[in-house]
Structure formats: C-alpha cells, structure tokens
Design a protein around this motif. Sequence first.
Motif, PDB file in Angstrom:
ATOM      1  N   ASP A 118       0.801  -1.225   0.000  1.00 30.82           N
ATOM      2  CA  ASP A 118       0.000   0.000   0.000  1.00 30.82           C
ATOM      3  C   ASP A 118       0.834   1.276   0.000  1.00 30.82           C
ATOM      4  OD1 ASP A 118       1.101  -0.277   2.484  1.00 30.82           O
ATOM      5  OD2 ASP A 118      -0.800  -0.277   3.587  1.00 30.82           O
ATOM      6  N   SER A 140       2.386   3.432 -13.135  1.00 29.44           N
ATOM      7  CA  SER A 140       1.001   3.009 -13.337  1.00 29.44           C
ATOM      8  C   SER A 140       0.801   2.595 -14.787  1.00 29.44           C
ATOM      9  CB  SER A 140       0.044   4.147 -12.975  1.00 29.44           C
ATOM     10  OG  SER A 140       0.315   5.285 -13.770  1.00 29.44           O
ATOM     11  N   ASP A 156      -0.940  -5.103 -14.756  1.00 29.66           N
ATOM     12  CA  ASP A 156      -0.865  -3.781 -14.142  1.00 29.66           C
ATOM     13  C   ASP A 156      -0.243  -3.977 -12.766  1.00 29.66           C
ATOM     14  OD1 ASP A 156      -1.177  -1.325 -12.939  1.00 29.66           O
ATOM     15  OD2 ASP A 156      -3.171  -0.975 -13.765  1.00 29.66           O
ATOM     16  N   SER A 158       0.671  -1.964 -10.476  1.00 27.39           N
ATOM     17  CA  SER A 158       0.126  -1.165  -9.378  1.00 27.39           C
ATOM     18  C   SER A 158      -1.121  -1.801  -8.787  1.00 27.39           C
ATOM     19  CB  SER A 158      -0.196   0.253  -9.862  1.00 27.39           C
ATOM     20  OG  SER A 158      -1.203   0.226 -10.865  1.00 27.39           O
ATOM     21  N   GLN A 159      -1.813  -2.622  -9.575  1.00 31.61           N
ATOM     22  CA  GLN A 159      -3.034  -3.258  -9.116  1.00 31.61           C
ATOM     23  C   GLN A 159      -2.848  -4.723  -8.739  1.00 31.61           C
ATOM     24  OE1 GLN A 159      -5.905  -1.511  -8.631  1.00 31.61           O
ATOM     25  NE2 GLN A 159      -4.688   0.277  -9.225  1.00 31.61           N
ATOM     26  N   GLU A 160      -1.802  -5.363  -9.280  1.00 31.30           N
ATOM     27  CA  GLU A 160      -1.653  -6.806  -9.100  1.00 31.30           C
ATOM     28  C   GLU A 160      -0.552  -7.215  -8.136  1.00 31.30           C
ATOM     29  OE1 GLU A 160      -1.923  -9.107 -12.775  1.00 31.30           O
ATOM     30  OE2 GLU A 160      -2.667  -7.313 -13.779  1.00 31.30           O
TER      31      GLU A 160
END
Length: 295
Positions: A118, A140, A156, A158-160
């Motif tokens: 995070d 990103s 991605d 930043s998301q994974e």
Amino acid sequence: MTAVNYVGRFAPSPTGALHFGSLLAALASFLDARAQQGEWLLRIENLDPAREQPEAKAQFPFVLEAFGMFWDGPIVYQSDRLAFYEEALCKLSSHHLTYPCSCSRKEIQTRTHSGLYDRHCLLHGPTPHKRAGYRLQCSSGGICFTDRIQGTRCFDLSQESGDFILKRRDGLFAYQLAVVVDDHLQGITHVVRGSDLLTETPRQIQLQRYLGYQTPDYAHIPIASNATGQKLSKQTAATALDTKRPESQLIRALQHLDQAPPPELMSEKTSDIINWAIRNWRPQQIQRTERKAVF
C-alpha cells in the motif's frame, strides 16, 4: 567470427537437488539455444545463504552433463556479483525510483488483507529503529509482452503486485533485481523457463525499462505437477533426478514438452536422444497448460 544472435541460460537455485521440473526448464532452454546455434549459459542463483544446500550446488554441473547438456563459458554464481546489484540499485535510487521500506509481510497483510503493498513507507517513511529494505516505485498502467508459448499477456503492477522489494531488510538482494542485472550483463537474448515465473516477468520488464536494458524474448513452458496437483519443486519433495538412467527421463521430458519422440528413441543413448531433440525441436508444439508428471 560470426556474432552470436542467441544467448540463453539455465539458472537454478541451490535449495535442493534438481528434479523433473528442473529437467524440463533445463532441457527446453538448452534445446531452444542449440536449435538456433546459440550459446547456453549456466548461472547458479545463490543469493540466500540460509536456504542454500552446498551439496546441491556442487552437483548441478554433474547432473546436467549426465543428461547430455553442456554449457558455454564459466559458471556464474550470483553470490560473486553483489557489487553489480548494488550499482544497479544506486542507479535506480539516483533517479528517485526506489524508497526505503521497513514493513514486514505480516504488517502489510494486517493493513491491506491482500498482500498488495500500500506504499505505506513511501507516504509515511520507514518505521524508526527498524531495519529497512528498498522497494521499486512501479509506474502506473499496464505492461504487455508476447510470450512465445503463452501468447500476449498484460499486467498492471500497481493493481496486481504493487511496489516490490529490490533489497531485503536483512541486506540480501531480491531475485527480481539480480536476475535482471545478470541477464543484461550476460547478454541474454532469450529466456525459456517455467510458467510459474510468468507473473514475475512484468516486474522484470519494469526494471529493464528503468535501467535502460533490452528486454529478452520470453517463452514460459508448462510446469509439471505431482499427483495432488502441486508444482514439482524442492518444497513439495520432488524426487531428485537419477543420473544413472537419464535416457528414460529425457524421453518423458520431451513428451511433456509435446515434442513427440519416436518409440525407437527409447533404446538410444543419451547423446543420440539429445541430438535428435535438437534437430527436431519445435517449440510451437508446446501446449500452454500445466500437466501432471506421471512416472
């Protein structure tokens, strides 16, 4: 002298003996290199002394030779290359692409419930009086690449996976940084390895882009699993390769790789099996999905 257009590698970790899953990765990378008159290098990824089994590291070259696979040049050991990794980390830090992080896995899981980092230490700084490692600040947006076996994949970060570790809190360099630096310095043009590492590839491409390195051609072969569906590995107590009978294991590996070795090859010696496999190597025949290794 003709320039070598293909440089491949096999890079096992000495955390246990080589097993059938190791054979698949070694054989596929070896055949892919030799079928294109390329070089094939051997690199031992021994970055974590606590997990290393010295007897395994010493046996790797003998096992590969027993299976008819011979490498080019000297064997490279990651433990001898720490200065290169530190240099790359300093370069990334000078461009403000890293930040210190003191978070433990437990702390991350408690805060996020997902394991996805995070950016706590990027936003608040490391916890005082705790040892800190270094994370890469990922950009990103998606990272896409075309794998010769698995097809086009997009991730991605930043998301994974989030910003990932480059140097651990205990001072050890992480796999992601070391493998990218070594592939670059060794001039690796093609990486053939197990599909369990497919999701690691976008992280490595992110690092390659930040460091200004060329991205190799990737091909991820289907991994082998045991009867319960677990990936064959040292952690799942996979049986060590038997160097006294390499022929039958090579045939099974070629079958797993969808190379359709003819029945008469089963009575041939190791060198004849390897020579046949080089002449008839067809990576386009390899299916994408993992399957059980039946013995």
